[in-house]
Design a protein around this motif. Structure first.
Motif, short mmCIF file in Angstrom:
data_model
loop_
_atom_site.label_atom_id
_atom_site.label_comp_id
_atom_site.label_asym_id
_atom_site.label_seq_id
_atom_site.Cartn_x
_atom_site.Cartn_y
_atom_site.Cartn_z
N PRO A 4 0.82 -1.21 0.00
CA PRO A 4 0.00 0.00 0.00
C PRO A 4 0.86 1.25 0.00
O PRO A 4 2.04 1.20 0.30
CB PRO A 4 -0.78 -0.12 1.31
N PRO A 5 0.26 2.37 -0.32
CA PRO A 5 0.99 3.63 -0.34
C PRO A 5 1.57 3.98 1.02
O PRO A 5 1.00 3.67 2.05
CB PRO A 5 -0.06 4.65 -0.74
N LEU A 8 -9.24 5.18 3.41
CA LEU A 8 -8.71 4.00 2.72
C LEU A 8 -7.99 4.49 1.47
O LEU A 8 -8.55 5.27 0.69
CB LEU A 8 -9.83 3.03 2.34
N ILE A 9 -6.75 4.04 1.28
CA ILE A 9 -5.96 4.50 0.15
C ILE A 9 -5.28 3.32 -0.52
O ILE A 9 -4.80 2.40 0.14
CB ILE A 9 -4.93 5.58 0.59
N CYS A 67 -5.32 1.80 5.61
CA CYS A 67 -6.27 2.67 6.29
C CYS A 67 -5.46 3.67 7.12
O CYS A 67 -4.67 3.27 7.98
CB CYS A 67 -7.20 1.85 7.19
N LEU A 68 -5.64 4.95 6.84
CA LEU A 68 -4.92 6.00 7.53
C LEU A 68 -5.89 6.93 8.24
O LEU A 68 -7.02 7.13 7.78
CB LEU A 68 -4.09 6.81 6.52
N LEU A 69 -5.45 7.49 9.37
CA LEU A 69 -6.28 8.44 10.10
C LEU A 69 -6.12 9.83 9.52
O LEU A 69 -5.00 10.31 9.35
CB LEU A 69 -5.88 8.46 11.58
N LEU A 70 -7.25 10.47 9.23
CA LEU A 70 -7.23 11.83 8.71
C LEU A 70 -6.84 12.79 9.82
O LEU A 70 -7.41 12.77 10.91
CB LEU A 70 -8.61 12.18 8.14
N PRO A 130 -6.36 2.35 13.89
CA PRO A 130 -6.24 1.31 14.92
C PRO A 130 -6.99 0.05 14.48
O PRO A 130 -7.97 0.16 13.71
CB PRO A 130 -6.89 1.95 16.16
N PRO A 131 -6.56 -1.11 14.92
CA PRO A 131 -7.28 -2.34 14.55
C PRO A 131 -8.71 -2.31 15.08
O PRO A 131 -8.96 -1.73 16.14
CB PRO A 131 -6.49 -3.47 15.20
#
Length: 137
Positions: free
Chosen positions: A35-36, A106-107, A121-124, A135-136
């Motif tokens: 992933p990125p 999601l990226i 999945c990254l936090l904005l 977080p899981p």
């Protein structure tokens, strides 16, 4: 050359041919594209909406595997997102994305050959040097 020696050679040749045929029949081996990484989000204070939405600019890279590809960013809370073209070095800057700090983004990207990367999945938010993973569940 003896008959036993010739028989062994023929048997080895047949075995090698069957191994090649079996490998070919299975098709290409899929190697997942990572992933990125290196993504950051920056709050754009120049944009406003009548509903009070915040807008964020996502940027990342370079990621050589995404060179000249396409990035997809989706705010999973809003079920809305943006699409950004990757530069020749795989870096990108996406158009403004509506969202709130803490939203899950999601990226992933599609490379030039059309293969999709795994999603991250990254936090904005404006955390630095890069956005943290969600977080899981």
């Amino acid at each position: 050359m003896s008959r036993a020696s010739t028989a062994r050679r023929v048997l080895r040749l047949i075995s090698a041919g069957l191994a090649v045929a079996a490998a070919w029949a299975c098709g290409p081996v899929y190697i997942p594209v990572p992933p990125p990484s290196q993504t950051t989000f920056t709050l754009d204070t120049t944009l406003t909406s009548s509903t009070g939405d915040q807008f964020w600019i996502a940027a990342g890279g370079p990621e050589p595997r995404a060179a000249n590809g396409t990035y997809y960013l989706l705010d999973s809370q809003r079920n809305a997102g943006v699409i950004a073209g990757a530069n020749a070095d795989g870096s990108y800057q996406a158009p403004p994305l509506a969202g709130n700090a803490g939203d899950h983004i999601l990226i992933n990207y599609k490379d030039r050959a059309g293969k999709l990367s795994a999603s991250a999945c990254l936090l904005l938010g404006e955390q630095r040097p890069t956005a943290p993973l969600c977080p899981p569940p």
